[in-house]
Design an enzyme around this catalytic site. Sequence first.
Site, PDB file in Angstrom:
ATOM      1  N   GLU A 138      -6.634  -8.709  14.112  1.00  0.00           N
ATOM      2  CA  GLU A 138      -6.232  -7.320  13.376  1.00  0.00           C
ATOM      3  C   GLU A 138      -7.268  -6.269  14.019  1.00  0.00           C
ATOM      4  O   GLU A 138      -6.896  -4.509  13.973  1.00  0.00           O
ATOM      5  CB  GLU A 138      -5.071  -7.126  11.819  1.00  0.00           C
ATOM      6  CG  GLU A 138      -3.935  -6.049  11.929  1.00  0.00           C
ATOM      7  CD  GLU A 138      -3.235  -6.050  10.857  1.00  0.00           C
ATOM      8  OE1 GLU A 138      -2.216  -6.118  11.259  1.00  0.00           O
ATOM      9  OE2 GLU A 138      -4.038  -5.945   9.935  1.00  0.00           O
ATOM     10  N   GLY A 190      -5.616  -2.582   4.115  1.00  0.00           N
ATOM     11  CA  GLY A 190      -4.965  -3.445   3.629  1.00  0.00           C
ATOM     12  C   GLY A 190      -5.765  -5.385   3.447  1.00  0.00           C
ATOM     13  O   GLY A 190      -5.410  -6.360   2.621  1.00  0.00           O
ATOM     14  N   ARG A 191      -5.762  -5.460   4.919  1.00  0.00           N
ATOM     15  CA  ARG A 191      -6.933  -6.580   5.395  1.00  0.00           C
ATOM     16  C   ARG A 191      -8.320  -6.468   4.365  1.00  0.00           C
ATOM     17  O   ARG A 191      -8.732  -7.475   3.980  1.00  0.00           O
ATOM     18  CB  ARG A 191      -6.893  -7.122   6.271  1.00  0.00           C
ATOM     19  CG  ARG A 191      -7.714  -5.888   7.350  1.00  0.00           C
ATOM     20  CD  ARG A 191      -7.527  -5.576   8.531  1.00  0.00           C
ATOM     21  NE  ARG A 191      -7.945  -5.327   9.760  1.00  0.00           N
ATOM     22  CZ  ARG A 191      -7.819  -4.471  10.013  1.00  0.00           C
ATOM     23  NH1 ARG A 191      -6.268  -3.830   9.125  1.00  0.00           N
ATOM     24  NH2 ARG A 191      -8.125  -3.193  10.935  1.00  0.00           N
ATOM     25  N   LYS A 197       7.672  -4.063  14.665  1.00  0.00           N
ATOM     26  CA  LYS A 197       8.191  -3.489  13.806  1.00  0.00           C
ATOM     27  C   LYS A 197       9.475  -2.165  13.574  1.00  0.00           C
ATOM     28  O   LYS A 197      10.847  -2.686  13.019  1.00  0.00           O
ATOM     29  CB  LYS A 197       7.068  -3.356  12.257  1.00  0.00           C
ATOM     30  CG  LYS A 197       6.307  -4.368  11.387  1.00  0.00           C
ATOM     31  CD  LYS A 197       5.361  -3.624  11.001  1.00  0.00           C
ATOM     32  CE  LYS A 197       5.743  -3.229   9.562  1.00  0.00           C
ATOM     33  NZ  LYS A 197       4.525  -3.309   9.330  1.00  0.00           N
ATOM     34  N   HIS A 204      -9.315 -35.181  14.289  1.00  0.00           N
ATOM     35  CA  HIS A 204      -8.722 -36.510  15.038  1.00  0.00           C
ATOM     36  C   HIS A 204      -7.663 -35.351  15.140  1.00  0.00           C
ATOM     37  O   HIS A 204      -6.774 -36.085  15.839  1.00  0.00           O
ATOM     38  CB  HIS A 204      -8.221 -37.071  13.450  1.00  0.00           C
ATOM     39  CG  HIS A 204      -8.959 -38.185  12.979  1.00  0.00           C
ATOM     40  ND1 HIS A 204      -9.684 -39.495  13.476  1.00  0.00           N
ATOM     41  CD2 HIS A 204     -10.026 -37.875  12.120  1.00  0.00           C
ATOM     42  CE1 HIS A 204     -10.308 -40.312  12.711  1.00  0.00           C
ATOM     43  NE2 HIS A 204     -10.888 -38.831  12.011  1.00  0.00           N
ATOM     44  N   GLU A 253       9.544  -5.696   5.001  1.00  0.00           N
ATOM     45  CA  GLU A 253       9.839  -7.377   4.048  1.00  0.00           C
ATOM     46  C   GLU A 253       9.441  -7.071   2.888  1.00  0.00           C
ATOM     47  O   GLU A 253      10.135  -8.101   2.161  1.00  0.00           O
ATOM     48  CB  GLU A 253       8.997  -7.832   4.887  1.00  0.00           C
ATOM     49  CG  GLU A 253       8.598  -7.643   6.365  1.00  0.00           C
ATOM     50  CD  GLU A 253       8.044  -7.620   6.989  1.00  0.00           C
ATOM     51  OE1 GLU A 253       7.463  -7.472   8.385  1.00  0.00           O
ATOM     52  OE2 GLU A 253       7.377  -5.525   6.573  1.00  0.00           O
ATOM     53  N   LYS A 303       0.931  -1.050   0.061  1.00  0.00           N
ATOM     54  CA  LYS A 303       0.189   0.021   0.252  1.00  0.00           C
ATOM     55  C   LYS A 303       0.590   0.964   0.251  1.00  0.00           C
ATOM     56  O   LYS A 303       0.641   2.202  -1.016  1.00  0.00           O
ATOM     57  CB  LYS A 303      -1.095   0.015   1.591  1.00  0.00           C
ATOM     58  CG  LYS A 303      -1.624   1.535   0.992  1.00  0.00           C
ATOM     59  CD  LYS A 303      -2.976   1.335   2.172  1.00  0.00           C
ATOM     60  CE  LYS A 303      -4.019   2.496   2.096  1.00  0.00           C
ATOM     61  NZ  LYS A 303      -4.770   2.249   3.522  1.00  0.00           N
TER      62      LYS A 303
END
Length: 505
Positions: A337, A251-252, A478, A368, A198, A192
């Site tokens: 978030e 972003g999400r 960060k 299981h 990263e 964005k």
Amino acid sequence: MPHSADAIWQSIADHPRATLADLFAGDAGRLDMLSHRIAIGGTDMLFDFAKTHLDAGLIGMFGQLAEAMHLAGMRDQFLSGAKINTSEDRASEHPAERGMGAADSVDQAAMFHARMAALVEAVDEGVFGEIRHILHIGIGGSALGPKLVIDALCRDSDRYDVAVVANVDGEALSEAVANFDPAKTLVAIASKTFTTTETLMNATSAIEWLREGGVEDPYGQLVALTAAPDKAAEWGIDETRILPFSETVGGRYSVWSSIGFPVALALGNEGFAAFRAGALAMDQHFATAPWERNMPVLAAFADLYYTQTRGCQTRAAFAYDERLRLLPDYLQQLEMESNGKRVKRDGSALTRPSAPITWGGVGTDAQHAVFQLLHQGTHLIPVEFIAARLSVHEFDEAHHRALLTNCFAQGAALMQGKSSDDPQRSYPGDRPSATILLDSVDPASLGALLAFYEHRTFANAMLLGINPFDQFGVELGKEIAKSMGNRQSGDFDPSTAALIEAAGL
């Protein structure tokens, strides 16, 4: 009748706690009240909340809470493009990417989608040469959304091989490109702000991989997906290959925007349009349906009942469809978030629990493993099952019948339990679950499903008085990571300093 939010919460807490069995026995209309179908294009979605502890009384009280917390007004502001993200003084306009919102924002989103569609056509027509592979580099919402949609919808596509990389660990990038030909790879860089550490580190390494693979002009095979086109241009990407989106798209919530470029490549432009159209149908449902038949809001009522009244700290989602195996990961970011906050929109302390911990897995694998705790553990955990009525694989239909019967049996078992003289073989039952049944996993239904979860998250936030659109909690770690290389180990606590020294940093 109580009017203040605190008084309503107290009434909800004081409401009699009938068992699920008694709720069914005492109300012949329970299924009609809590199980609803929504038409999405040419398909249906069934939402069944009947095996939760909601009843008419609770739904009425949550309706009062919605009025006290101005949910209708907040929803309308959100869907019209008002500046509802107060901490960052901006709107949250991902619905505009689907066609709902302020007219100027909807028009701008349509223009950006047309630009993206033209670039998809250019790739299809060979303008970039023979492209067979798409490497999408992002992190968080810039990666989770595209990865989920591509994994769910594009397994049988013969258009492009798409790999999504988020982790800064070089092993992730190495694995993604292991079977890619650099000369036939287009790299999409999704950020964005176009400053994400990263993402840009992975992008730089991808450029080097292209160069070492014999590509003379690596930058000629890059596409930028960003709300900061100037920064992408400064980074070296030609403006004709920069796909912008609005800075009011978080972003999400961004898979609907140009962040969905790899989805459009993998699905084709028509498929990506159908994906957005399914989400728009859910937007319209959320905007118009009364609370008691509004699926995102009814789901939020159930969520809040369990977190606020029953002390449930987690909520589990299980996809009984391999194509939706990444849905729990997607929901973790979306819900935790957005609503993992400790203060209200005005900055005052939140005095009750906020978002539960979202987790889950894939049936029948999870049966299981973690279902032991769900059935017999000491924790009360609301469970959500997501399945599709139709399958597309080529194997015997018995596979899908077994999958669905297992899904429905788990919900039934959680509710009814089983008594035994042997306490180790006794199941307490009365454990809540909800089921979402799609007709099929297709672009429209998946778009509607993701929009349902977005609006559910919004409704939860509004009923608690918090802002779901900022995420300051991700920043501190960060910031410290960025500063760590320039500081002496003595600047940190003894444990961190020892770790830095042990790792040779």
